[in-house]
Write a protein that holds these residues in place. Sequence first.
Motif, PDB file in Angstrom:
ATOM      1  N   ALA A 175       0.766  -1.131   0.038  1.00  0.00           N
ATOM      2  CA  ALA A 175      -0.172   0.038  -0.053  1.00  0.00           C
ATOM      3  C   ALA A 175       0.739   1.304   0.141  1.00  0.00           C
ATOM      4  O   ALA A 175       2.203   1.149   0.347  1.00  0.00           O
ATOM      5  N   PHE A 176       0.342   2.286  -0.424  1.00  0.00           N
ATOM      6  CA  PHE A 176       0.952   3.662  -0.604  1.00  0.00           C
ATOM      7  C   PHE A 176       0.137   4.640   0.330  1.00  0.00           C
ATOM      8  O   PHE A 176      -0.892   4.987   0.147  1.00  0.00           O
ATOM      9  N   LEU A 177       0.891   5.085   1.367  1.00  0.00           N
ATOM     10  CA  LEU A 177       0.342   5.787   2.492  1.00  0.00           C
ATOM     11  C   LEU A 177       1.085   7.311   2.437  1.00  0.00           C
ATOM     12  O   LEU A 177       1.897   7.744   2.767  1.00  0.00           O
ATOM     13  N   MET A 178       0.156   8.280   1.581  1.00  0.00           N
ATOM     14  CA  MET A 178       0.345   9.500   1.618  1.00  0.00           C
ATOM     15  C   MET A 178      -0.697  10.254   2.056  1.00  0.00           C
ATOM     16  O   MET A 178      -0.305  11.177   3.048  1.00  0.00           O
ATOM     17  N   THR A 179      -1.818  10.387   1.714  1.00  0.00           N
ATOM     18  CA  THR A 179      -2.931  11.084   2.251  1.00  0.00           C
ATOM     19  C   THR A 179      -3.224  10.974   3.945  1.00  0.00           C
ATOM     20  O   THR A 179      -3.357   9.850   4.296  1.00  0.00           O
ATOM     21  N   GLU A 180      -3.760  12.209   4.263  1.00  0.00           N
ATOM     22  CA  GLU A 180      -4.056  12.382   5.821  1.00  0.00           C
ATOM     23  C   GLU A 180      -5.328  13.118   6.186  1.00  0.00           C
ATOM     24  O   GLU A 180      -5.404  13.986   5.285  1.00  0.00           O
ATOM     25  N   VAL A 230      -5.166  16.932   7.034  1.00  0.00           N
ATOM     26  CA  VAL A 230      -4.797  18.040   5.953  1.00  0.00           C
ATOM     27  C   VAL A 230      -5.318  17.770   4.782  1.00  0.00           C
ATOM     28  O   VAL A 230      -5.472  16.795   4.065  1.00  0.00           O
ATOM     29  N   ALA A 231      -5.390  19.049   3.925  1.00  0.00           N
ATOM     30  CA  ALA A 231      -5.856  18.772   2.444  1.00  0.00           C
ATOM     31  C   ALA A 231      -4.633  18.432   1.637  1.00  0.00           C
ATOM     32  O   ALA A 231      -3.501  18.915   1.247  1.00  0.00           O
ATOM     33  N   SER A 232      -4.991  16.969   1.290  1.00  0.00           N
ATOM     34  CA  SER A 232      -3.770  16.234   0.810  1.00  0.00           C
ATOM     35  C   SER A 232      -3.677  16.284  -0.437  1.00  0.00           C
ATOM     36  O   SER A 232      -2.619  15.718  -1.234  1.00  0.00           O
ATOM     37  N   SER A 233      -4.343  16.955  -1.354  1.00  0.00           N
ATOM     38  CA  SER A 233      -4.088  17.150  -2.682  1.00  0.00           C
ATOM     39  C   SER A 233      -3.203  18.070  -2.861  1.00  0.00           C
ATOM     40  O   SER A 233      -2.409  18.156  -4.001  1.00  0.00           O
ATOM     41  N   ASP A 234      -2.682  18.762  -1.888  1.00  0.00           N
ATOM     42  CA  ASP A 234      -1.449  19.448  -2.013  1.00  0.00           C
ATOM     43  C   ASP A 234      -0.202  18.615  -1.107  1.00  0.00           C
ATOM     44  O   ASP A 234      -0.413  18.767   0.174  1.00  0.00           O
ATOM     45  N   TRP A 292      -5.133   7.967   5.658  1.00  0.00           N
ATOM     46  CA  TRP A 292      -6.238   7.324   5.359  1.00  0.00           C
ATOM     47  C   TRP A 292      -6.391   7.165   3.813  1.00  0.00           C
ATOM     48  O   TRP A 292      -5.367   7.683   3.240  1.00  0.00           O
ATOM     49  N   TRP A 293      -7.309   6.663   3.533  1.00  0.00           N
ATOM     50  CA  TRP A 293      -7.415   6.194   1.874  1.00  0.00           C
ATOM     51  C   TRP A 293      -5.850   5.390   1.473  1.00  0.00           C
ATOM     52  O   TRP A 293      -5.618   5.444   0.341  1.00  0.00           O
ATOM     53  N   SER A 294      -5.765   4.698   2.481  1.00  0.00           N
ATOM     54  CA  SER A 294      -4.657   3.644   2.093  1.00  0.00           C
ATOM     55  C   SER A 294      -5.021   2.271   1.466  1.00  0.00           C
ATOM     56  O   SER A 294      -5.386   1.563   1.938  1.00  0.00           O
ATOM     57  N   SER A 295      -5.110   2.509  -0.142  1.00  0.00           N
ATOM     58  CA  SER A 295      -5.870   1.352  -0.903  1.00  0.00           C
ATOM     59  C   SER A 295      -4.821   0.082  -0.750  1.00  0.00           C
ATOM     60  O   SER A 295      -3.543   0.306  -0.852  1.00  0.00           O
ATOM     61  N   GLY A 296      -5.500  -0.865  -0.460  1.00  0.00           N
ATOM     62  CA  GLY A 296      -4.784  -2.253  -0.516  1.00  0.00           C
ATOM     63  C   GLY A 296      -4.294  -2.607   0.935  1.00  0.00           C
ATOM     64  O   GLY A 296      -4.046  -3.997   1.107  1.00  0.00           O
ATOM     65  N   ASP A 356     -10.008  16.521  -9.791  1.00  0.00           N
ATOM     66  CA  ASP A 356      -9.621  17.213 -11.154  1.00  0.00           C
ATOM     67  C   ASP A 356      -9.335  18.696 -11.226  1.00  0.00           C
ATOM     68  O   ASP A 356      -8.435  19.221 -12.063  1.00  0.00           O
ATOM     69  N   GLU A 357      -9.730  19.173  -9.983  1.00  0.00           N
ATOM     70  CA  GLU A 357      -9.400  20.699  -9.964  1.00  0.00           C
ATOM     71  C   GLU A 357      -8.013  21.035 -10.113  1.00  0.00           C
ATOM     72  O   GLU A 357      -7.473  21.996 -10.294  1.00  0.00           O
ATOM     73  N   VAL A 358      -7.206  20.193  -9.337  1.00  0.00           N
ATOM     74  CA  VAL A 358      -5.844  20.496  -9.275  1.00  0.00           C
ATOM     75  C   VAL A 358      -5.088  20.103 -10.280  1.00  0.00           C
ATOM     76  O   VAL A 358      -4.241  21.096 -10.919  1.00  0.00           O
TER      77      VAL A 358
HETATM   78  C1  LIG Z   1     -10.955   5.347  -3.743  1.00  0.00           C
HETATM   79  C2  LIG Z   1      -9.789   6.194  -3.230  1.00  0.00           C
HETATM   80  C3  LIG Z   1      -8.632   5.542  -3.355  1.00  0.00           C
HETATM   81  C4  LIG Z   1      -7.377   6.235  -2.744  1.00  0.00           C
HETATM   82  N1  LIG Z   1      -6.075   5.823  -2.741  1.00  0.00           N
HETATM   83  C5  LIG Z   1      -5.205   6.380  -1.997  1.00  0.00           C
HETATM   84  C6  LIG Z   1      -3.616   5.676  -1.709  1.00  0.00           C
HETATM   85  O1  LIG Z   1      -3.838   4.459  -2.074  1.00  0.00           O
HETATM   86  N2  LIG Z   1      -2.947   6.340  -0.944  1.00  0.00           N
HETATM   87  C7  LIG Z   1      -3.137   7.531  -0.702  1.00  0.00           C
HETATM   88  O2  LIG Z   1      -2.152   8.036  -0.136  1.00  0.00           O
HETATM   89  N3  LIG Z   1      -4.273   8.243  -1.000  1.00  0.00           N
HETATM   90  C8  LIG Z   1      -5.174   7.780  -1.807  1.00  0.00           C
HETATM   91  N4  LIG Z   1      -6.392   8.300  -1.815  1.00  0.00           N
HETATM   92  C9  LIG Z   1      -6.443   9.698  -1.583  1.00  0.00           C
HETATM   93  C10 LIG Z   1      -6.605  10.853  -2.727  1.00  0.00           C
HETATM   94  O3  LIG Z   1      -5.423  10.709  -3.364  1.00  0.00           O
HETATM   95  C11 LIG Z   1      -6.885  11.981  -2.083  1.00  0.00           C
HETATM   96  O4  LIG Z   1      -8.253  12.103  -1.547  1.00  0.00           O
HETATM   97  C12 LIG Z   1      -6.682  13.340  -2.993  1.00  0.00           C
HETATM   98  O5  LIG Z   1      -5.513  13.467  -3.350  1.00  0.00           O
HETATM   99  C13 LIG Z   1      -7.513  14.483  -2.108  1.00  0.00           C
HETATM  100  O6  LIG Z   1      -7.115  14.826  -1.152  1.00  0.00           O
HETATM  101  P1  LIG Z   1      -8.133  15.281   0.097  1.00  0.00           P
HETATM  102  O7  LIG Z   1      -8.956  13.999   0.126  1.00  0.00           O
HETATM  103  O8  LIG Z   1      -7.309  15.413   1.362  1.00  0.00           O
HETATM  104  O9  LIG Z   1      -8.717  16.323  -0.669  1.00  0.00           O
HETATM  105  P2  LIG Z   1      -8.568  17.967  -0.220  1.00  0.00           P
HETATM  106  O10 LIG Z   1      -6.982  18.024  -0.626  1.00  0.00           O
HETATM  107  O11 LIG Z   1      -8.954  18.457   1.071  1.00  0.00           O
HETATM  108  O12 LIG Z   1      -9.018  18.558  -1.532  1.00  0.00           O
HETATM  109  C14 LIG Z   1     -10.572  18.559  -1.372  1.00  0.00           C
HETATM  110  C15 LIG Z   1     -11.190  19.247  -2.647  1.00  0.00           C
HETATM  111  O13 LIG Z   1     -10.863  20.773  -2.395  1.00  0.00           O
HETATM  112  C16 LIG Z   1     -10.835  21.105  -3.896  1.00  0.00           C
HETATM  113  N5  LIG Z   1      -9.439  21.483  -4.469  1.00  0.00           N
HETATM  114  C17 LIG Z   1      -8.215  21.419  -3.826  1.00  0.00           C
HETATM  115  N6  LIG Z   1      -7.135  21.765  -4.645  1.00  0.00           N
HETATM  116  C18 LIG Z   1      -7.706  22.801  -5.258  1.00  0.00           C
HETATM  117  C19 LIG Z   1      -7.391  23.636  -6.269  1.00  0.00           C
HETATM  118  N7  LIG Z   1      -6.162  23.816  -6.496  1.00  0.00           N
HETATM  119  N8  LIG Z   1      -8.356  24.380  -6.986  1.00  0.00           N
HETATM  120  C20 LIG Z   1      -9.577  24.131  -6.724  1.00  0.00           C
HETATM  121  N9  LIG Z   1     -10.194  23.376  -6.101  1.00  0.00           N
HETATM  122  C21 LIG Z   1      -9.349  22.484  -5.303  1.00  0.00           C
HETATM  123  C22 LIG Z   1     -11.027  20.099  -4.793  1.00  0.00           C
HETATM  124  O14 LIG Z   1     -12.539  19.958  -5.202  1.00  0.00           O
HETATM  125  C23 LIG Z   1     -10.846  18.941  -4.058  1.00  0.00           C
HETATM  126  O15 LIG Z   1     -11.354  17.622  -4.324  1.00  0.00           O
HETATM  127  C24 LIG Z   1      -7.569   7.724  -2.540  1.00  0.00           C
HETATM  128  C25 LIG Z   1      -8.831   8.327  -2.544  1.00  0.00           C
HETATM  129  C26 LIG Z   1     -10.125   7.536  -2.855  1.00  0.00           C
HETATM  130  C27 LIG Z   1     -11.502   8.115  -3.035  1.00  0.00           C
END
Ligand SMILES: Cc1cc2nc3c(=O)[nH]c(=O)nc-3n(C[C@H](O)[C@H](O)[C@H](O)COP(=O)(O)OP(=O)(O)OC[C@H]3O[C@@H](n4cnc5c(N)ncnc54)[C@H](O)[C@@H]3O)c2cc1C
Length: 402
Positions: free
Chosen positions: A133-138, A141-145, A167-171, A385-387
């Motif tokens: 598994a790959f553990l990045m998301t927490e 915090v907003a883990s898309s950054d 969390w969201w540690s797939s597998g 998508d938005e990122v």
């Molecule tokens: C089914 C599934 C499997 C996953 N598997 C893994 C995994 O194996 N390992 C792992 O580490 N993670 C995994 N993830 C986590 C996933 O990568 C994160 O959920 C994702 O990166 C978003 O991070 P967040 O949930 O913290 O959302 P946030 O960072 O809180 O973002 C929430 C929302 O904010 C908005 N937003 C953020 N940035 C911008 C921007 N620049 N412009 C406009 N809007 C913005 C978007 O609408 C975004 O969806 C998985 C997620 C899912 C749903």
Amino acid sequence: MNFEFTEKSKQLQSDISRFMEQHIYPIEKAHDEFVENNRWQHYPDSEKLKSLAKSKGLWNLFLPKGYGDLSPGLTNLEYAPLAELMGKVIWSSEIFNCSAPDTGNMEVLAKYGSATQQEQWLKPLMNGEIRSAFLMTEPAVASSDATNIETSIVKDGDEYVINGRKWWSSGAMNPACRFFIVMGKTNPDAERHVQQSMILVPKDTPGVNIIRPLKVFGNYDSPEGHAEIELNNVRVPAASLIQNEGDGFAIAQGRLGPGRIHHCMRLIGGAQRALDMMCTRVASRKAFGKQISGFSSIRQDIALSRCEIEQARLLTLATADKIDRFGIKEAKDLVAMIKIVVPQMTCNVVDRAIQAFGGMGVCQDTPLPGFWLYGRTVRIADGPDEVHMYQLGRNTIKQSMI
Ligand SMILES: Cc1cc2nc3c(=O)[nH]c(=O)nc-3n(C[C@H](O)[C@H](O)[C@H](O)COP(=O)(O)OP(=O)(O)OC[C@H]3O[C@@H](n4cnc5c(N)ncnc54)[C@H](O)[C@@H]3O)c2cc1C
């Protein structure tokens, strides 16, 4: 760009199609019922099927030929139609050892792992003996950054101590999962993109606590699952660090690019199967004295779906071709484009197919709900998508100023 597939790719396409017809489609329903009713257990015949796929050379096809002896020698362009075929049955890519998140983890270890790390983890992963598994998301915090990640990785003598919550540690729920690649911060005071490191953590290390499995729209995605995990004073040898302190962000970028294109290739397979099923269904039923396939709204839905799938497929092939010829970095805008386009296209196409199936489309009698869920979740996973739009927009503006 020349999208004429090589003889090698064509032969493998035919081999995989035959394998799917003979061994996957006939057990699809039984498999889905089993995993629904036996949480965190593998379908009994999975290992037999994996051995069969391996014996036929349909194994690890995802690893591009740049990886030398580790790779079966395909380019991304040659692999794309194979992943598309696997995508027609979502779980089938694991039978060919081509499933996420292991593919991304194998690429990380093949590219950046030390000889010892490769021997301990890459070898059994490539043999299909273990999962990862790959553990990045927490959650905190907003883990898309990814620079927000807070998990700490602190050196203590010849060990690292890890603390954090993922969390969201797939597998990670998979009974065969043996280790995690964890991303955290080794130096929170460094420049933003060199604070992070990646480290290997065996799943059974003291302090690794699986808090709960997360559901995806009510599904556990068993047997792989998605876990919330606490890392509480987890100690691993210093040699578990992948490359050097501060390399984590760069490794993550290298990992996510190929992972994204693989998701897109598989999603196109799901969308294509949904369209094929829709065509068969509407040709077999009548409403208001007419074949459903004769209604113009249905024909428009089918025509539009075909256009959208082909557009997405061509964009994905163009991306694969660019990665093959210029590398993942040069192809980053195209990777962003497919990540924006393909999951949404899949949701649109599958939604039309669901509508055409009526009530049957939303129940367990077809794979359509699974395809839709896959498309919907990939709109968030591996970067929302938005990122991708934010970054692609920025790059596009920059390029137009030159
Ligand atoms: C089914 C599934 C499997 C996953 N598997 C893994 C995994 O194996 N390992 C792992 O580490 N993670 C995994 N993830 C986590 C996933 O990568 C994160 O959920 C994702 O990166 C978003 O991070 P967040 O949930 O913290 O959302 P946030 O960072 O809180 O973002 C929430 C929302 O904010 C908005 N937003 C953020 N940035 C911008 C921007 N620049 N412009 C406009 N809007 C913005 C978007 O609408 C975004 O969806 C998985 C997620 C899912 C749903």
